[in-house]
Design a protein around this motif. Structure first.
Motif, short mmCIF file in Angstrom:
data_model
loop_
_atom_site.label_atom_id
_atom_site.label_comp_id
_atom_site.label_asym_id
_atom_site.label_seq_id
_atom_site.Cartn_x
_atom_site.Cartn_y
_atom_site.Cartn_z
N VAL A 1 -20.18 -41.91 -29.55
CA VAL A 1 -19.09 -40.95 -29.44
C VAL A 1 -18.80 -39.91 -30.52
O VAL A 1 -18.31 -39.03 -30.31
CB VAL A 1 -17.81 -42.13 -28.77
N PRO A 2 -18.77 -40.45 -31.71
CA PRO A 2 -18.56 -39.58 -32.69
C PRO A 2 -19.21 -38.61 -33.06
O PRO A 2 -18.84 -37.38 -32.93
CB PRO A 2 -18.22 -40.56 -34.12
N SER A 3 -20.64 -38.65 -32.76
CA SER A 3 -21.72 -37.44 -32.82
C SER A 3 -21.17 -36.60 -31.59
O SER A 3 -21.21 -35.30 -31.84
CB SER A 3 -22.92 -38.08 -32.81
N SER B 1 -26.91 -33.68 -24.34
CA SER B 1 -25.60 -32.92 -23.95
C SER B 1 -25.86 -31.75 -24.14
O SER B 1 -25.48 -30.75 -22.99
CB SER B 1 -24.37 -33.28 -24.96
N ALA B 2 -26.50 -30.87 -25.11
CA ALA B 2 -26.79 -29.51 -25.28
C ALA B 2 -27.39 -29.01 -24.01
O ALA B 2 -27.14 -27.99 -23.51
CB ALA B 2 -27.31 -29.17 -26.41
N ALA B 3 -28.39 -29.62 -23.53
CA ALA B 3 -29.29 -29.32 -22.73
C ALA B 3 -28.70 -29.39 -21.26
O ALA B 3 -28.63 -28.45 -20.37
CB ALA B 3 -30.47 -30.18 -22.56
N ALA C 1 -19.94 -36.94 -23.82
CA ALA C 1 -19.47 -35.29 -23.82
C ALA C 1 -19.55 -34.97 -22.49
O ALA C 1 -18.74 -33.98 -21.78
CB ALA C 1 -20.36 -34.27 -24.80
N THR C 2 -20.89 -35.01 -21.73
CA THR C 2 -21.19 -34.46 -20.45
C THR C 2 -20.44 -35.45 -19.53
O THR C 2 -20.36 -34.71 -18.11
CB THR C 2 -22.22 -34.09 -20.27
#
Length: 429
Positions: free
Chosen positions: A161-163, A275-277, A406-407
């Protein structure tokens, strides 16, 4: 391997049925060390009217845990479920809107419950840091979860979660400012005080064994994009190392000394890249990410950085070699063990995500909290992740499948953590 780059949910009968379950949140594995802490957090902080339950194999132990949670948990129902009994897991998944799993190692016990939740359209959260389990969960059940509308959100504790939220919220601020896209991005663990769990060590043992026996597992474990939806679609950014010593001045202006690799970085970095992808590479096609930890601000910090790096490599090597593993097993915590209440209360962490954008701007995102990161803080992160899915789902990203914090949850989780004393801030520098 499936291409899971489109996480938009389909409308399914199971997803609709999930809105009318008997319970809102069930803690599976409530008799374990972390399970008890999560149940305790929810007993104290879940809003009135949230329908809670406890699940596991042993009714007597579950009742004992419930009795120790105070009057707010007195009416919580007990559900009997076993990782080796698919029918019991199906019944568990059909009973709740969100299931929290604290039963690990997940490679040994986790996939049957992921299957049950994906098929039932039930949201699911856990605290895994096991890359091979996470990859198998994606390959087997992402498409099922997309079809039913389930959100399978792995790694909702200190892993990761922090990352994940730190980078996600930094990206949102940069986009809001119109400051370009993220390029070189580095998470620096600037403060860390906490213990290591027996469950974490056991998970590490299992992954080491799997990678020794199976070349495909070893390639997956070592690939920086091992959790990506489609590894062939990832940008060619050259070598991305998770085990290099870094000079502080190369990360951000004014950051001194040398930085050692963060021992959780090999997993967290893969979650962030996923997440980025899943967000369509919205962070930027030149987004490069790594995690390190501060060991001092002077040039002499190269010595402890090198020692820490060597120690991490030695631990992995020692656990992979029979004779040294036996020696290490005598001193490392056993599964089910963890720090006492005082040590958990005295723990803390702070991470700073430094990034440069394509417009040449510098940003920093900070996530910090009091409480042992792997226990006290993780109990808050995991419990609030479940509550966010149960109560704030409309404010989360529109997605389904095997997701990331995040997603799958996003800003509602950040808001909940802030309400529990976490620091989550982003600034342009």
């Amino acid at each position: 391997m499936s291409n899971d780059s489109d996480p938009r949910p389909e409308t399914g009968a199971a997803a609709q049925a999930a809105q009318s379950r008997d319970l809102d949140v069930v803690v599976y594995g409530a008799t374990g060390f972390v399970g008890r802490l999560v149940a305790g957090h929810l007993a104290q902080h879940a809003p009135a009217g949230v329908r809670m339950g406890l699940a596991g194999r042993d009714r007597g132990r579950l009742e004992e845990i419930r009795n120790g949670l105070g009057p707010g948990a007195a009416g919580w129902p007990i559900l009997i479920a076993d990782a080796a009994d698919d029918a019991s897991l199906d019944a568990l998944a059909r009973s709740a809107r969100v299931v929290i799993s604290t039963v690990g190692p997940y490679a040994r016990y986790g996939l049957p419950l992921v299957r049950a939740c994906a098929e039932a359209g039930t949201d699911y959260v856990d605290l895994t840091g096991e890359v091979l389990f996470h990859r198998e969960s994606i390959d087997r059940y992402h498409e099922t979860a997309v079809r039913t509308g389930a959100r399978i959100v792995h790694s909702c504790g200190f892993d990761s979660v922090p990352s994940d939220l730190g980078v996600y919220r930094l990206y949102r601020k940069v986009a809001e400012d119109g400051a370009g896209e993220l390029t070189d991005t580095t998470l620096v663990v600037s403060d860390l005080r906490g213990g290591i769990s027996g469950g974490t060590v056991d998970s590490l043992r299992m992954q080491i064994d799997a990678m020794k026996k199976d070349k495909a597992a070893r390639r997956t474990g070592l690939s920086p994009y091992s959790l990506s939806p489609d590894r062939t679609a990832e940008p060619d950014l050259g070598r991305q190392s998770d085990s290099s010593i870094v000079r502080g001045s190369d990360v951000a202006p004014g950051l001194g000394g040398f930085l050692a690799p963060f021992f959780m970085g090999p997993y967290n970095t893969r979650v962030v890249r996923r997440s980025a992808a899943l967000l369509g590479h919205a962070y930027g096609r030149g987004f490069r990410y790594r995690e390190v930890m501060a060991v001092g601000s002077s040039p002499l910090s190269l010595v402890p950085a090198a020692a820490l790096t060597a120690g991490m490599g030695g631990l992995v090597a020692g656990l992979g070699f029979g004779p040294t593993r036996k020696l290490l097993d005598r001193v490392l915590p056993a599964p089910g063990d963890g720090p006492g209440e005082k040590a958990r209360a005295n723990g803390r962490f702070a991470v700073d995500v430094h990034a440069t954008t394509t417009a040449g701007a510098h940003y920093r995102s900070r996530v910090a909290a009091h409480g042992d990161p792997g226990y006290a803080a993780t109990a808050v992160m995991l419990g609030e992740s479940a509550l966010a899915l149960a109560l704030d789902r409309a404010g989360a990203p529109e997605s389904a499948g095997v997701l990331t914090p995040a997603t799958g949850i996003g800003e509602p989780l950040a808001e909940r953590l802030r309400a529990h004393g976490f620091t989550l801030e982003v600034e342009r520098r």
